[in-house]
Design an enzyme around this catalytic site. Structure first.
Site, PDB file in Angstrom:
ATOM      1  N   HIS A   1      24.537   9.801   7.856  1.00  0.00           N
ATOM      2  CA  HIS A   1      23.278   9.089   8.134  1.00  0.00           C
ATOM      3  C   HIS A   1      23.556   7.715   8.729  1.00  0.00           C
ATOM      4  O   HIS A   1      24.573   7.094   8.426  1.00  0.00           O
ATOM      5  CB  HIS A   1      22.391   8.983   6.886  1.00  0.00           C
ATOM      6  CG  HIS A   1      22.992   8.205   5.748  1.00  0.00           C
ATOM      7  ND1 HIS A   1      22.757   6.857   5.573  1.00  0.00           N
ATOM      8  CD2 HIS A   1      23.805   8.589   4.723  1.00  0.00           C
ATOM      9  CE1 HIS A   1      23.396   6.449   4.476  1.00  0.00           C
ATOM     10  NE2 HIS A   1      24.048   7.466   3.948  1.00  0.00           N
TER      11      HIS A   1
ATOM     12  N   ASP B   1      21.095   5.252   8.694  1.00  0.00           N
ATOM     13  CA  ASP B   1      20.278   4.202   8.070  1.00  0.00           C
ATOM     14  C   ASP B   1      21.046   3.582   6.902  1.00  0.00           C
ATOM     15  O   ASP B   1      22.017   4.166   6.401  1.00  0.00           O
ATOM     16  CB  ASP B   1      18.906   4.733   7.613  1.00  0.00           C
ATOM     17  CG  ASP B   1      19.014   5.817   6.543  1.00  0.00           C
ATOM     18  OD1 ASP B   1      20.013   6.599   6.552  1.00  0.00           O
ATOM     19  OD2 ASP B   1      18.112   5.909   5.688  1.00  0.00           O
TER      20      ASP B   1
ATOM     21  N   ASP C   1      28.632   3.099   3.738  1.00  0.00           N
ATOM     22  CA  ASP C   1      27.479   3.946   3.390  1.00  0.00           C
ATOM     23  C   ASP C   1      26.436   3.816   4.467  1.00  0.00           C
ATOM     24  O   ASP C   1      25.520   3.031   4.341  1.00  0.00           O
ATOM     25  CB  ASP C   1      26.939   3.559   2.010  1.00  0.00           C
ATOM     26  CG  ASP C   1      25.783   4.449   1.562  1.00  0.00           C
ATOM     27  OD1 ASP C   1      25.523   5.480   2.224  1.00  0.00           O
ATOM     28  OD2 ASP C   1      25.120   4.096   0.577  1.00  0.00           O
TER      29      ASP C   1
ATOM     30  N   GLU D   1      18.226   8.871   4.925  1.00  0.00           N
ATOM     31  CA  GLU D   1      18.942   9.216   3.699  1.00  0.00           C
ATOM     32  C   GLU D   1      18.607   8.241   2.580  1.00  0.00           C
ATOM     33  O   GLU D   1      18.485   8.626   1.417  1.00  0.00           O
ATOM     34  CB  GLU D   1      20.456   9.215   3.956  1.00  0.00           C
ATOM     35  CG  GLU D   1      21.259  10.004   2.904  1.00  0.00           C
ATOM     36  CD  GLU D   1      21.678   9.162   1.696  1.00  0.00           C
ATOM     37  OE1 GLU D   1      22.075   9.761   0.683  1.00  0.00           O
ATOM     38  OE2 GLU D   1      21.602   7.917   1.758  1.00  0.00           O
ATOM     39  N   GLU D   2      18.421   6.997   2.946  1.00  0.00           N
ATOM     40  CA  GLU D   2      18.202   5.971   1.935  1.00  0.00           C
ATOM     41  C   GLU D   2      16.762   5.936   1.430  1.00  0.00           C
ATOM     42  O   GLU D   2      16.427   5.145   0.545  1.00  0.00           O
ATOM     43  CB  GLU D   2      18.594   4.589   2.488  1.00  0.00           C
ATOM     44  CG  GLU D   2      20.052   4.471   2.942  1.00  0.00           C
ATOM     45  CD  GLU D   2      21.057   4.592   1.798  1.00  0.00           C
ATOM     46  OE1 GLU D   2      20.656   4.893   0.660  1.00  0.00           O
ATOM     47  OE2 GLU D   2      22.269   4.415   2.063  1.00  0.00           O
TER      48      GLU D   2
ATOM     49  N   ASP E   1      29.891  11.147   2.442  1.00  0.00           N
ATOM     50  CA  ASP E   1      28.937  10.130   1.998  1.00  0.00           C
ATOM     51  C   ASP E   1      28.925  10.088   0.473  1.00  0.00           C
ATOM     52  O   ASP E   1      27.873  10.030  -0.157  1.00  0.00           O
ATOM     53  CB  ASP E   1      27.543  10.456   2.558  1.00  0.00           C
ATOM     54  CG  ASP E   1      26.530   9.356   2.250  1.00  0.00           C
ATOM     55  OD1 ASP E   1      26.946   8.197   2.101  1.00  0.00           O
ATOM     56  OD2 ASP E   1      25.332   9.671   2.144  1.00  0.00           O
TER      57      ASP E   1
END
Lengths: 326, 326
Positions: free
Chosen positions: B83, B85, B116, B151-152, B178
């Site tokens: 991801h 984001d 991340d 994702e976040e 991740d």
């Protein structure tokens, strides 16, 4: 209304509005200059009213404004207490008009401090002016004024000042107009008030903010811990659980409670005015008892972790609360 | 290190740092343009690396970047997930260097998203480039890339995209970088991850902020009520009390738990790294179990009442919390 008041009503109002425009928030250091301005303002009004001695008395914190008019040594003495500081006005977005730009709607003044406590202080000063100025009947008693600037932050320096100025402050009656009334048409005299103990609590957990996916479940989350602590401060009867908390609390007897129950209190008007279906509180006590003779514990502020838009899966390193007990 | 990597190391690093400079915070709408820039950025890198098909696939939320290099129909297919984001970076004052101005200290990059998940995504893209560009040995398998931008914030649109693109995404292996590793010198393969359920809670009490001196004790304080609610979500064994919460949680058997216990986990290194005297959590489970096979509930943010300097004796009208369950 006495002629003097009608003649000077507009000036009185304009002066009061000017005073309300000063953001004398004692809690926040950034308003310190305004706090001092508010003290100066009421000192000047006391002088104009005819007080024969007016002093700005320094303390370790904000100054105390002292004023007096002595009618004669044989007369009784009234000491009027009040404060010129105000509560913080935030959250500002909940005000329908700016807190320090007074507006008048339906003959009521809306501004921070209008009824706590600048309005009442001002009324007493103007009463003196009316008695002493042209056509006034003179003061029937000695009148002393003591206006402090730290009422909203615990009055730390008031006790020190009072002890150091015993003689000067000697009085037969102390008059405080900084309380509530049962309703606008029910004149009320308070015979006692709860004190205040205010604390800021900081809970520290891990040495930095952690990802709740990697650490969640294996470390005590400071916000959860703070909530556990706060929750544990009341039992299921909303009785405060801190050991010794009630030790010095006088328990009123049946006769006194019966007298209190006679006050014309409307439970319906109370809940309606604050938009709640019911009042709640310590089991075994009425609403007027809960707000007067029983001590309380309230969280006045809490913060920790991510409080912005959307989601952040953080375990915060710290959590905070402001807690007051009365 | 393969020659290609050494030759291009500086460019690789500069590119990655540029990507980390984009504040692609999906939680906060004010960064929406940056989120789109981060997607474009990694799309361009996939094209440069030699991917034969690269698409910016729109969703109801942020786009998904899809890329592929097909080595041949007889080859196995790897789908790389990642991801672009990142989590919100506040509180900014806790950063020792600005979150979106990467700095390198002791060969480590410090920036929001460095681990991340931009760093890992970037590594996979550069691995493709190394295989395909001058002197590369070619890709031994088909490689597909799917990088999302939500994702976040719960990946709301990923499932929809995956279902609608079953054929395109077909793969023999899915590779996700991740997750965490047990230690920097312990290569680790995760075989499962907890999901996420994230909620914002608003507790409403009286119709306006009240003075705790006049109302304290007679109304339920929304902050106290919120703390009671949060506290009641765990029992004394840190077991979550929400009815049905554990209904679909697989309980690992002794054999599986024994296997998990063999992972080289250091309890001491764990607590030391986060500055806590001890790990705590659900009774009957080890720290690695608490962070992996057991569900959790954490408050990620809480706020209400006065949070400024000094004291304000307010009973807030509302109180809020952000709560995640994994």
């Amino acid at each position: 209304m006495p002629t003097y008041l009608t003649q000077h009503q507009n000036r009185f109002l304009e002066e009061l509005l000017d005073w309300l425009r000063i953001p004398s928030v004692s809690a926040d250091p950034k308003f310190h200059g305004d706090v001092l301005r508010a003290a100066d303002f009421i000192k000047d009004r006391l002088l104009e009213a005819g007080a024969t001695l007016v002093e700005l008395c320094p303390t370790a914190g904000n100054p105390i404004v002292y004023g007096e008019y002595m009618a004669g040594p044989d007369r009784p003495t009234v000491l009027v207490y009040g404060h010129y500081d105000v509560q913080p006005a935030d959250p500002y977005e909940l005000w329908t008009s700016p807190p320090f730009e007074p507006v008048i709607k339906n003959e009521k003044i809306y501004a921070r401090g209008a009824c706590d406590d600048k309005g009442q202080v001002y009324m007493h000063v103007k009463a003196l002016e009316m008695m002493l100025r042209d056509g006034g009947l003179g003061a029937p008693c000695n009148i002393k004024f003591m206006f402090e600037g730290e009422e909203e932050i615990g009055s730390d320096n008031l006790g020190i000042f009072v002890k150091a100025n015993k003689e000067k402050l000697q009085a037969d009656v102390i008059l405080i107009s900084d309380t509530g009334i049962l309703a606008n048409d029910v004149p009320s005299i308070e015979v006692g008030l709860r004190g205040l103990s205010y604390h800021e609590v900081e809970v520290t957990g891990p040495n930095r903010d952690l990802h709740s996916g990697l650490y969640g479940g294996a470390v005590m989350n400071p916000i959860n811990a703070l909530c556990d602590m706060i929750s544990s401060l009341h039992d299921e009867n909303r009785h405060i659980t801190i050991p010794g908390f009630y030790d010095n609390v006088a328990d009123l007897g049946p006769a006194e409670r019966a007298e209190l129950a006679q006050a014309p209190f409307s439970a319906e008007a109370f809940t309606q005015s604050i938009g709640l279906p019911a009042a709640v509180g310590e089991a075994g006590y009425t609403t007027p008892e809960r707000t007067s003779i029983r001590p309380t514990l309230d969280v006045n502020g809490i913060w920790g972790g991510y409080t912005g838009e959307g989601a952040k899966t953080v375990i915060a390193s710290k959590a905070y609360a402001k807690i007051s007990m009365r």
